[in-house]
Design a protein around this motif. Structure first.
Motif, mmCIF file in Angstrom:
data_model
loop_
_atom_site.group_PDB
_atom_site.id
_atom_site.type_symbol
_atom_site.label_atom_id
_atom_site.label_comp_id
_atom_site.label_asym_id
_atom_site.label_seq_id
_atom_site.Cartn_x
_atom_site.Cartn_y
_atom_site.Cartn_z
ATOM 1 N N TRP A 152 0.833 -1.208 0.000
ATOM 2 C CA TRP A 152 0.000 0.000 0.000
ATOM 3 C C TRP A 152 0.864 1.254 0.000
ATOM 4 N N LEU A 153 1.920 1.250 0.822
ATOM 5 C CA LEU A 153 2.817 2.406 0.861
ATOM 6 C C LEU A 153 3.521 2.621 -0.470
ATOM 7 N N ARG A 154 3.890 1.538 -1.128
ATOM 8 C CA ARG A 154 4.537 1.676 -2.431
ATOM 9 C C ARG A 154 3.629 2.430 -3.401
ATOM 10 N N GLU A 155 2.323 2.135 -3.337
ATOM 11 C CA GLU A 155 1.368 2.839 -4.196
ATOM 12 C C GLU A 155 1.253 4.308 -3.793
ATOM 13 N N GLN A 156 1.188 4.590 -2.487
ATOM 14 C CA GLN A 156 1.080 5.977 -2.037
ATOM 15 C C GLN A 156 2.319 6.784 -2.427
ATOM 16 N N PHE A 157 3.483 6.189 -2.269
ATOM 17 C CA PHE A 157 4.728 6.890 -2.576
ATOM 18 C C PHE A 157 4.972 7.027 -4.081
ATOM 19 N N SER A 158 4.223 6.305 -4.892
ATOM 20 C CA SER A 158 4.477 6.313 -6.339
ATOM 21 C C SER A 158 4.284 7.695 -6.957
ATOM 22 N N VAL A 159 3.503 8.572 -6.316
ATOM 23 C CA VAL A 159 3.276 9.909 -6.875
ATOM 24 C C VAL A 159 4.211 10.951 -6.273
ATOM 25 N N PHE A 160 5.017 10.571 -5.296
ATOM 26 C CA PHE A 160 5.943 11.519 -4.676
ATOM 27 C C PHE A 160 7.042 11.898 -5.658
ATOM 28 N N ASP A 161 7.514 13.123 -5.550
ATOM 29 C CA ASP A 161 8.614 13.581 -6.387
ATOM 30 C C ASP A 161 9.960 13.085 -5.887
ATOM 31 N N HIS A 162 10.046 12.835 -4.577
ATOM 32 C CA HIS A 162 11.298 12.320 -4.015
ATOM 33 C C HIS A 162 10.972 11.484 -2.790
ATOM 34 N N VAL A 163 11.546 10.280 -2.727
ATOM 35 C CA VAL A 163 11.369 9.403 -1.569
ATOM 36 C C VAL A 163 12.744 8.857 -1.180
ATOM 37 N N GLU A 164 13.098 9.018 0.094
ATOM 38 C CA GLU A 164 14.360 8.491 0.618
ATOM 39 C C GLU A 164 14.071 7.778 1.926
ATOM 40 N N VAL A 165 14.633 6.582 2.081
ATOM 41 C CA VAL A 165 14.559 5.861 3.350
ATOM 42 C C VAL A 165 15.982 5.641 3.850
ATOM 43 N N ARG A 166 16.095 5.337 5.151
ATOM 44 C CA ARG A 166 17.425 5.313 5.756
ATOM 45 C C ARG A 166 17.986 3.920 6.006
ATOM 46 N N ASP A 167 17.201 2.870 5.773
ATOM 47 C CA ASP A 167 17.699 1.526 6.053
ATOM 48 C C ASP A 167 17.244 0.568 4.962
ATOM 49 N N ARG A 280 19.708 4.429 22.126
ATOM 50 C CA ARG A 280 19.068 5.326 21.166
ATOM 51 C C ARG A 280 19.882 5.474 19.883
ATOM 52 N N PHE A 281 19.142 5.503 18.772
ATOM 53 C CA PHE A 281 19.721 5.556 17.431
ATOM 54 C C PHE A 281 20.487 6.856 17.196
ATOM 55 N N HIS A 282 19.870 8.001 17.513
ATOM 56 C CA HIS A 282 20.532 9.258 17.197
ATOM 57 C C HIS A 282 21.701 9.548 18.126
ATOM 58 N N ALA A 283 21.698 9.000 19.332
ATOM 59 C CA ALA A 283 22.891 9.090 20.175
ATOM 60 C C ALA A 283 24.027 8.299 19.540
ATOM 61 N N HIS A 284 23.723 7.126 19.001
ATOM 62 C CA HIS A 284 24.707 6.311 18.282
ATOM 63 C C HIS A 284 25.284 7.109 17.110
ATOM 64 N N LEU A 285 24.418 7.678 16.287
ATOM 65 C CA LEU A 285 24.851 8.418 15.097
ATOM 66 C C LEU A 285 25.735 9.608 15.468
ATOM 67 N N ASP A 305 16.673 -2.838 15.708
ATOM 68 C CA ASP A 305 17.745 -3.573 15.028
ATOM 69 C C ASP A 305 18.008 -2.997 13.640
ATOM 70 N N HIS A 306 16.948 -2.622 12.905
ATOM 71 C CA HIS A 306 17.140 -2.023 11.582
ATOM 72 C C HIS A 306 17.797 -0.644 11.696
ATOM 73 N N LYS A 307 17.402 0.114 12.710
ATOM 74 C CA LYS A 307 17.959 1.449 12.879
ATOM 75 C C LYS A 307 19.466 1.389 13.124
ATOM 76 N N HIS A 308 19.866 0.620 14.118
ATOM 77 C CA HIS A 308 21.289 0.550 14.440
ATOM 78 C C HIS A 308 22.086 -0.161 13.345
ATOM 79 N N ALA A 309 21.463 -1.152 12.684
ATOM 80 C CA ALA A 309 22.166 -1.831 11.587
ATOM 81 C C ALA A 309 22.520 -0.856 10.472
ATOM 82 N N SER A 310 21.648 0.129 10.233
ATOM 83 C CA SER A 310 21.937 1.098 9.172
ATOM 84 C C SER A 310 23.195 1.892 9.493
ATOM 85 N N LEU A 311 23.445 2.180 10.769
ATOM 86 C CA LEU A 311 24.654 2.898 11.158
ATOM 87 C C LEU A 311 25.874 1.996 11.133
ATOM 88 N N LEU A 312 25.701 0.741 11.521
ATOM 89 C CA LEU A 312 26.823 -0.192 11.434
ATOM 90 C C LEU A 312 27.254 -0.384 9.985
#
Length: 371
Positions: A152-167, A280-285, A305-312
Motif C-alpha cells: 500500500w505504501l509503495r502505491e502511495q509513494f508512487s506519486v511523490f517527487d522524491h522518496v528516501e529511506v534510511r535503512d 538510542r539511534f541518534h545518540a549512536h549516530l 535492530d534495523h535502525k542501528h544496523a543502518s549505522l553499522l
C-alpha cells in the motif's frame, strides 16, 4: 511534517536542521510545520525560520481514523483532502492547497508501531493527486511494516517527487534506494550540534520508553559499564523527558545529568575519547560522528535492530550487545570523516529540493510546507 514537540531529541534535531537549511536557502518563504504537538514545537523552534507557522492539521486528520487502519481509511482521508467536511480542520486543509510542497521529514514514526501515522502519507499523496502539490520524503524508517502495508505504501509513494529511506529493510518494503538519516543534515548547517565544554569520559543514555529489556538487565549493563568510572567521569543524557532519567537513581545518582533542555540549548556532550552506552539511534549516530566509542544495548526487534544496523553498515564501528551484558565500547576512527561526507551529501539533497532563491525574487504567494 514531523513528530516534533514531544519532545524527543532526535526528532527535534531533524526538524530544526531542516528549518535551519530553509532559513539559509529560502529566508523569505512561509514555512508551515505540521506536527502532533504544535504548542511545544512553537517554543522549541521559535528562533529558527523567520516565517514559521506551526499546526497539526494532517496529524489530526490521520489520527481521527474510525478504523485505525490506514489502508481502509485511505478513501476517507482523500475525500476530506478533496472535499473538506471536517469543520475543525477544514481551514488547515484549505491552507494546504496553497503550499508549493509538502515534505515528510525523517524518523521512525511511519510504521506498524504507530499505524495511524501512516494516514499522513495517504493525505500527502491525495494532496499531490488532487492539487498537484509536490510531495517529498527524506530519511524515513518504515520498519516494522507488514507486507500488505508495504504494498500500500509503495502505491502511495508512487506519486511523490522524491522518496528516501534510511535503512535497507525499509527500502526493500517500498522498492526504493537506501539513503541517509536526516540527522546528518544537522552536521552541515551553521548551528553547532555539540557542547564543546569539557564533559565526562563515560556517558549513558539508556531510554525509559519502548523498553525491550527488564529494568534488572538495564541496571546490570549500566553498572558494569560504569564500574571503573569515578563519579566525576560519569554522565547520563536525557533525549526524551522524563523517561530517559529512569535508571539514574538505581545506578549512579551522583553522576552528572544532561537534561533534554541542556542538550537542546547547549549541544550534545559528545567528543573523541569518550565511551558511550546507549539504546538510542541518534545518540549512536551523533556520538560516533564526534569520534566517541560506543556500545549499543539491543532494543526492540524489527525496529531498533534495523535502525542501528543502518549505522553499522555506514561504519560507526560500535558494538551491539543484549541487555544485561556489556562490551568494551569500540569505534571506527575513520567514521567522523565519513559522517562529514554524509552530511555534505545530505546538504546537496536539501539544496536540490529547495534551490536557493535571491531575496528580491522570493514570492510570498506560494510557500513551501518545508517541514
Amino acid at each position: 511534517m514531523s513528530t516534533a514537540g514531544h519532545p524527543n531529541y532526535g526528532d527535534e534535531l531533524i526538524t530544526r536542521a531542516w528549518l535551519d537549511i530553509l532559513t539559509e536557502l529560502r529566508p523569505d518563504a512561509e514555512v508551515w510545520l505540521d506536527c502532533p504537538h504544535p504548542g511545544r514545537a512553537s517554543h522549541l523552534f521559535r528562533r529558527t525560520h523567520p516565517n514559521l507557522h506551526v499546526t497539526n492539521t494532517l496529524w489530526e486528520l490521520a489520527h481521527s481514523s474510525p478504523s485505525h487502519d490506514p489502508i481502509s481509511d485511505t478513501e476517507r482521508i482523500a475525500r476530506h483532502v478533496r472535499d473538506l467536511g471536517t469543520p475543525r480542520i477544514d481551514p488547515g486543509l484549505l491552507a494546504l492547497r496553497h503550499v508549493t510542497s509538502v515534505h515528510l521529514l525523517g524518523g521512525g514514526h511511519f510504521n506498524d508501531l504507530w499505524q495511524d501515522n501512516l494516514g499522513i502519507i495517504a493525505a500527502v499523496s491525495a494532496l499531490h493527486r488532487e492539487f498537484g502539490i509536490s510531495a517529498r520524503a527524506t530519511g524515513l524508517g518504515l520498519q516494522p511494516l507488514a507486507a500488505e502495508r508495504g504494498d500500500w505504501l509503495r502505491e502511495q509513494f508512487s506519486v511523490f517527487d522524491h522518496v528516501e529511506v534510511r535503512d535497507r529493510a525499509s527500502a526493500d518494503a517500498i522498492g526504493s534506494e537506501v539513503g541517509l538519516d536526516d540527522a546528518f543534515l544537522a552536521l552541515s548547517v551553521l548551528r553547532p550540534v555539540y557542547d564543546e565544554r569539557p564533559s565526562p569520559e563515560n556517558v549513558v543514555l539508556v531510554q525509559g520508553d519502548l523498553r525491550a529489556w527488564s529494568d534488572i538487565d538495564a541496571i546490570r549493563s549500566i553498572d558494569d559499564f560504569l564500574a571503573d568510572a569515578p563519579d566525576n567521569e560519569a554522565a547520563f543524557v536525557e533525549a526524551l523527558p522524563p523517561d530517559d532519567a529512569r535508571y539514574i537513581a538505581d545506578t549512579r545518582p551522583s553522576a552528572r545529568f544532561y537534561s533534554f533542555g541542556n542538550i537542546w540549548f547547549d549541544g550534545l556532550p559528545a567528543r573523541p575519547g569518550q565511551r558511550w552506552l546507549t539504546t538510542r539511534f541518534h545518540a549512536h549516530l551523533l556520538a560516533a560522528a564526534a569520534g566517541a566509542a560506543g556500545t549499543v544495548i539491543a532494543g526492540q526487534e524489527g525496529y531498533y535492530d534495523h535502525k542501528h544496523a543502518s549505522l553499522l553498515e555506514l561504519g560507526t564501528g560500535w558494538t551491539v550487545v543484549p541487555a544485561g551484558s556489556v562490551a568494551e565500547p569500540t569505534v571506527d576512527p575513520d567514521f567522523p570523516a565519513r559522517a562529514r561526507e554524509h552530511a555534505a551529501a545530505k546538504r546537496r539533497l536539501a539544496e536540490r529540493l529547495y534551490p536557493a532563491e535571491h531575496r528580491a525574487s522570493a514570492s510570498p504567494g506560494r510557500s513551501p510546507m518545508g517541514a
